[in-house]
Write a protein that holds these residues in place. Structure first.
Motif, PDB file in Angstrom:
ATOM      1  N   ALA A  39      22.354   1.035  -5.075  1.00 30.00           N
ATOM      2  CA  ALA A  39      21.723   2.315  -5.448  1.00 30.00           C
ATOM      3  C   ALA A  39      20.974   2.147  -6.760  1.00 30.00           C
ATOM      4  O   ALA A  39      21.416   1.407  -7.633  1.00 30.00           O
ATOM      5  CB  ALA A  39      22.800   3.394  -5.575  1.00 30.00           C
ATOM      6  N   PRO A  40      19.837   2.839  -6.910  1.00 26.17           N
ATOM      7  CA  PRO A  40      19.135   2.777  -8.199  1.00 26.17           C
ATOM      8  C   PRO A  40      20.013   3.377  -9.292  1.00 26.17           C
ATOM      9  O   PRO A  40      20.977   4.072  -8.994  1.00 26.17           O
ATOM     10  CB  PRO A  40      17.879   3.613  -7.963  1.00 26.17           C
ATOM     11  CG  PRO A  40      18.143   4.431  -6.747  1.00 26.17           C
ATOM     12  CD  PRO A  40      19.166   3.694  -5.944  1.00 26.17           C
ATOM     13  N   PRO A  41      19.681   3.123 -10.564  1.00 25.14           N
ATOM     14  CA  PRO A  41      20.549   3.572 -11.650  1.00 25.14           C
ATOM     15  C   PRO A  41      20.786   5.091 -11.637  1.00 25.14           C
ATOM     16  O   PRO A  41      21.758   5.537 -12.197  1.00 25.14           O
ATOM     17  CB  PRO A  41      19.788   3.162 -12.911  1.00 25.14           C
ATOM     18  CG  PRO A  41      18.869   2.083 -12.460  1.00 25.14           C
ATOM     19  CD  PRO A  41      18.542   2.368 -11.024  1.00 25.14           C
ATOM     20  N   ALA A  42      19.914   5.858 -10.997  1.00 22.29           N
ATOM     21  CA  ALA A  42      20.067   7.311 -10.916  1.00 22.29           C
ATOM     22  C   ALA A  42      20.456   7.921 -12.251  1.00 22.29           C
ATOM     23  O   ALA A  42      21.495   8.542 -12.387  1.00 22.29           O
ATOM     24  CB  ALA A  42      21.088   7.689  -9.841  1.00 22.29           C
ATOM     25  N   PRO A  43      19.616   7.714 -13.254  1.00 25.33           N
ATOM     26  CA  PRO A  43      19.942   8.276 -14.563  1.00 25.33           C
ATOM     27  C   PRO A  43      19.698   9.770 -14.548  1.00 25.33           C
ATOM     28  O   PRO A  43      19.015  10.289 -13.677  1.00 25.33           O
ATOM     29  CB  PRO A  43      18.930   7.596 -15.466  1.00 25.33           C
ATOM     30  CG  PRO A  43      17.759   7.338 -14.578  1.00 25.33           C
ATOM     31  CD  PRO A  43      18.312   7.092 -13.207  1.00 25.33           C
ATOM     32  N   ARG A  44      20.303  10.467 -15.524  1.00 27.76           N
ATOM     33  CA  ARG A  44      19.967  11.874 -15.711  1.00 27.76           C
ATOM     34  C   ARG A  44      18.493  11.942 -16.074  1.00 27.76           C
ATOM     35  O   ARG A  44      17.961  11.055 -16.722  1.00 27.76           O
ATOM     36  CB  ARG A  44      20.702  12.436 -16.921  1.00 27.76           C
ATOM     37  CG  ARG A  44      22.149  12.688 -16.810  1.00 27.76           C
ATOM     38  CD  ARG A  44      22.617  13.305 -18.132  1.00 27.76           C
ATOM     39  NE  ARG A  44      21.848  12.760 -19.281  1.00 27.76           N
ATOM     40  CZ  ARG A  44      21.895  13.240 -20.502  1.00 27.76           C
ATOM     41  NH1 ARG A  44      22.615  14.300 -20.767  1.00 27.76           N
ATOM     42  NH2 ARG A  44      21.206  12.692 -21.481  1.00 27.76           N
ATOM     43  N   ASP A  45      17.884  13.046 -15.723  1.00 29.64           N
ATOM     44  CA  ASP A  45      16.548  13.341 -16.194  1.00 29.64           C
ATOM     45  C   ASP A  45      16.655  13.440 -17.723  1.00 29.64           C
ATOM     46  O   ASP A  45      17.425  14.228 -18.239  1.00 29.64           O
ATOM     47  CB  ASP A  45      16.144  14.679 -15.567  1.00 29.64           C
ATOM     48  CG  ASP A  45      14.796  15.130 -16.045  1.00 29.64           C
ATOM     49  OD1 ASP A  45      13.905  14.272 -16.146  1.00 29.64           O
ATOM     50  OD2 ASP A  45      14.653  16.324 -16.327  1.00 29.64           O
ATOM     51  N   GLY A  46      15.919  12.609 -18.433  1.00 27.99           N
ATOM     52  CA  GLY A  46      16.031  12.623 -19.893  1.00 27.99           C
ATOM     53  C   GLY A  46      16.716  11.400 -20.450  1.00 27.99           C
ATOM     54  O   GLY A  46      16.738  11.193 -21.658  1.00 27.99           O
ATOM     55  N   ASP A  47      17.311  10.559 -19.573  1.00 27.90           N
ATOM     56  CA  ASP A  47      17.808   9.240 -19.991  1.00 27.90           C
ATOM     57  C   ASP A  47      16.651   8.255 -19.998  1.00 27.90           C
ATOM     58  O   ASP A  47      15.559   8.545 -19.500  1.00 27.90           O
ATOM     59  CB  ASP A  47      18.865   8.723 -18.997  1.00 27.90           C
ATOM     60  CG  ASP A  47      20.206   9.406 -19.168  1.00 27.90           C
ATOM     61  OD1 ASP A  47      20.377  10.168 -20.127  1.00 27.90           O
ATOM     62  OD2 ASP A  47      21.086   9.164 -18.313  1.00 27.90           O
TER      63      ASP A  47
ATOM     64  N   GLY B  34      23.254   8.998 -21.052  1.00 27.15           N
ATOM     65  CA  GLY B  34      24.258   9.968 -21.473  1.00 27.15           C
ATOM     66  C   GLY B  34      24.282  10.097 -22.991  1.00 27.15           C
ATOM     67  O   GLY B  34      23.243  10.292 -23.618  1.00 27.15           O
ATOM     68  N   ASP B  35      25.480   9.930 -23.584  1.00 25.64           N
ATOM     69  CA  ASP B  35      25.651  10.123 -25.027  1.00 25.64           C
ATOM     70  C   ASP B  35      25.415   8.865 -25.834  1.00 25.64           C
ATOM     71  O   ASP B  35      25.712   8.833 -27.025  1.00 25.64           O
ATOM     72  CB  ASP B  35      27.098  10.580 -25.309  1.00 25.64           C
ATOM     73  CG  ASP B  35      27.333  11.995 -24.818  1.00 25.64           C
ATOM     74  OD1 ASP B  35      26.374  12.601 -24.306  1.00 25.64           O
ATOM     75  OD2 ASP B  35      28.467  12.467 -24.949  1.00 25.64           O
ATOM     76  N   THR B  36      24.935   7.791 -25.208  1.00 25.56           N
ATOM     77  CA  THR B  36      24.902   6.509 -25.906  1.00 25.56           C
ATOM     78  C   THR B  36      23.528   5.860 -25.866  1.00 25.56           C
ATOM     79  O   THR B  36      22.845   5.910 -24.840  1.00 25.56           O
ATOM     80  CB  THR B  36      25.939   5.538 -25.277  1.00 25.56           C
ATOM     81  OG1 THR B  36      27.188   6.227 -25.132  1.00 25.56           O
ATOM     82  CG2 THR B  36      26.145   4.318 -26.136  1.00 25.56           C
TER      83      THR B  36
END
Ligand SMILES: O=C(O)c1cc(C(=O)O)c2c(n1)C(=O)C(=O)c1cc(C(=O)O)[nH]c1-2
Length: 568
Positions: A1-9, A58-60
């Motif tokens: 699966a692609p990394p599927a980051p949050r929108d904004g990562d 995320g937070d990092t």
């Protein structure tokens, strides 16, 4: 699966598989960007060329330093973003001696809870993104034959894609796919040699006749020259999930003295489309057959769908080191257009029927003779530092050079692990006298929409945002925001050193938009500063002495992360 980051990562250096570097965030826009302020800074502790893209999930935030390749995880949820963990990869010091162009690293990649990165001494390492504990490590390159790794890996369908550097050391280029969970090699595709090594089989269907034939990676070279012929893979990779193809380019043919390697020198200075599962090649296109001037073809391939002559086509938009901006069909490798985006005289034109560039016979180099006023110079109309694409404007924002050169090939012998170059070069400003340019290119109209002249070569990457902005930096330390439609300067901030890094944007844990960039001169041109070279020698740093006699007066070495945001 692609990394599927949050929108904004910002999970990989390219942001997405298409290499757009287009942030969807809109909080910072043309009206308020003038009030951007520094939110926090962080010293990498290494005063060498900072080329990495900060990676945010995320937070990092994760950053990797130049040699000695320390990875830092910064906690964005706490004031001042304190260090959460750090990982010291401890590359072997002799690696520094075989890195051609400073001891740089272009970034880590986040994939399914892992941080994966390369070390200058040729290892790929996977860390647990939460605590920085090592999960696996694989030794890929061999510094004893002049191989290093500087590129940012990309993960496609669970495979980590990594390529080598060392084209100036008689290295033979390759791209390797590692299982992202174990670090085990899944496949390896060489850039030269017999078809079996290059992973060329029945599925290989290049568009142009000159790329077809058996074992061209051997037969387009003098006997055995392909074994030391370059074609390293130190730049950008793209992936089209629909066509299920990866795209990447190969570096210059070695040595620089082209008289020592008559023939097309396949598969150097071109690009491959491959199946990510087994690495099998689907097509190849050679931008600079029989490369005469160190025209590596490792630049970014930006994947977009464009309306060309009334037809929506899946294309690659690609500003190439040889001075041409290519638009190609990414399913087939067919050229749709190829236009010079700087003054070019090394190549007269590109024949869209045959796909072949016409080298200008008046600029044909020969051993022991100086050929003058060759444009572009060896660092190209544009080097590795990436462009950005805005779907809002339909423009590609290209950070680049305006350099020409004098060039004298000399015979050179191969000794493993030592420079294998074979040309003396002297670079200087091209027409107009400015050494740098920042160009907004319209690939449908096939011309620049606007252009900014910069005194110094523009060696930073580019960020564009849905706020209608474009960000880039200069070698004397200015970080700039310009209007995406007009190129008008809207904001600038002077950082402590020259900028050759890749700006990114992210949404912080507090919901606000941030812009981040690493400052720190270095890379190939910045070597005159970080190695304190005497620029009275015009050929210092393989030709930069003459082009940058003022750089040591205009910036000093550094290594600082800057993060900007609007006032609360
Ligand atoms: O042929 C190669 O293997 C190779 C590697 C690298 C590198 O790894 O940084 C550069 C180049 N070539 C190169 O031609 C070049 O212009 C260049 C500029 C830079 C830089 O970081 O500023 N690296 C490299």
């Amino acid at each position: 699966a692609p990394p599927a980051p949050r929108d904004g990562d910002w999970p990989m250096a390219t942001l997405d598989y298409a290499n757009t570097r287009y942030s969807p965030l809109t909080q910072v826009d043309a009206r308020n960007v003038s009030s951007l302020k520094v939110e926090f800074t962080f010293s990498t502790g290494v005063a060498r060329g900072q080329e990495a893209a900060p990676i945010i999930v995320g937070d990092t935030m994760y950053i990797v330093t130049p040699f000695p390749n320390v990875v830092y995880a910064l906690d964005l949820s706490r004031p001042g973003a304190p260090t959460k963990w750090k990982y010291e990869s401890r590359p072997r010091p002799p690696a520094q001696g075989v890195a051609c162009c400073d001891v740089v690293n272009r970034g880590v990649v986040f994939w399914e809870g892992r941080i994966i990165f390369n070390t200058l001494d040729g290892r790929t390492i996977a860390l647990d993104a939460n605590d920085g504990k090592r999960l696996w490590e694989t030794q890929l390159a061999d510094i004893n034959i002049g191989e290093t790794i500087t590129m940012a890996p990309m993960v496609v369908k669970g495979k980590v894609l990594v390529g080598n550097s060392g084209g100036e050391f008689g290295v033979r280029g390759w791209l390797v796919a590692l299982d992202a969970k174990t670090g085990k090699t899944a496949w390896k595709a060489w850039s030269t040699g017999p078809d079996s090594d290059v992973l060329i089989g029945p599925a290989f269907k290049p568009y142009y006749a000159s790329e077809r034939g058996k074992d061209l990676g051997k037969t387009t070279w003098p006997p055995d020259a392909w074994k030391i012929g370059g074609g390293t893979v130190w730049g950008w990779i793209s992936y089209d999930p629909k066509l299920d193809l990866i795209y990447y380019g190969t570096g210059n043919a070695g040595p620089w003295n082209a008289e020592q390697r008559p023939g097309d020198n396949k598969w150097t200075a071109g690009m491959f489309a491959r199946d990510p599962d087994d690495g099998q090649a689907r097509w190849f296109y050679q931008f600079s057959p029989h490369d005469l001037f160190d025209y590596d073809a490792i630049n970014e391939s930006v994947l977009v769908d464009l309306n060309i002559n009334g037809q929506l086509r899946p294309v690659i938009v690609r500003p190439e080191r040889n001075g041409y901006l290519y638009v190609m069909d990414r399913a087939t490798g067919q050229l749709l257009s190829a236009d010079a985006f700087v003054p070019v005289n090394a190549i007269d034109r590109v024949d869209l029927k045959t796909g072949r560039p016409h080298w200008n016979t008046e600029k044909q180099p020969s051993s022991g003779k100086v050929t003058r006023q060759i444009c572009p110079a060896a660092p190209g109309a544009k080097d590795w530092n990436p462009s950005a694409w805005s779907p809002q404007t339909g423009l590609l924002y290209v950070p680049h050079n305006n350099l020409c050169m004098d060039w004298q090939p000399n015979e050179v012998n191969y000794i493993a692990g030592t420079p294998y170059v074979g040309a003396d070069a002297v670079y200087y400003a091209g027409p107009g006298g400015n050494r740098g340019l920042f160009t907004a290119w319209d690939p449908v109209a096939r011309k620049a929409a606007w252009q900014i002249r910069e005194d110094l070569p523009v060696w930073s990457g580019t960020l564009t945002t849905a706020g209608g902005l474009v960000f880039y930096g200069t070698m004397d330390g200015w970080f700039k925001a310009v209007d995406a439609r007009s190129g008008k300067l809207l904001w600038q901030f002077k950082t402590d050193s020259g900028i050759i890094g890749q700006p990114v944007s992210y949404r912080g844990p507090d919901g606000r938009q941030y812009i981040a960039v690493l400052s720190g001169i270095g890379g190939w041109p910045g070597a005159v500063v970080v190695n304190n070279l005497d620029t009275r020698d015009a050929t210092a740093a393989a030709g930069w002495g003459s082009a940058l006699p003022d750089l040591k007066d205009r910036t000093t070495a550094g290594g600082t992360l800057y993060v900007f945001s609007l006032p609360r």
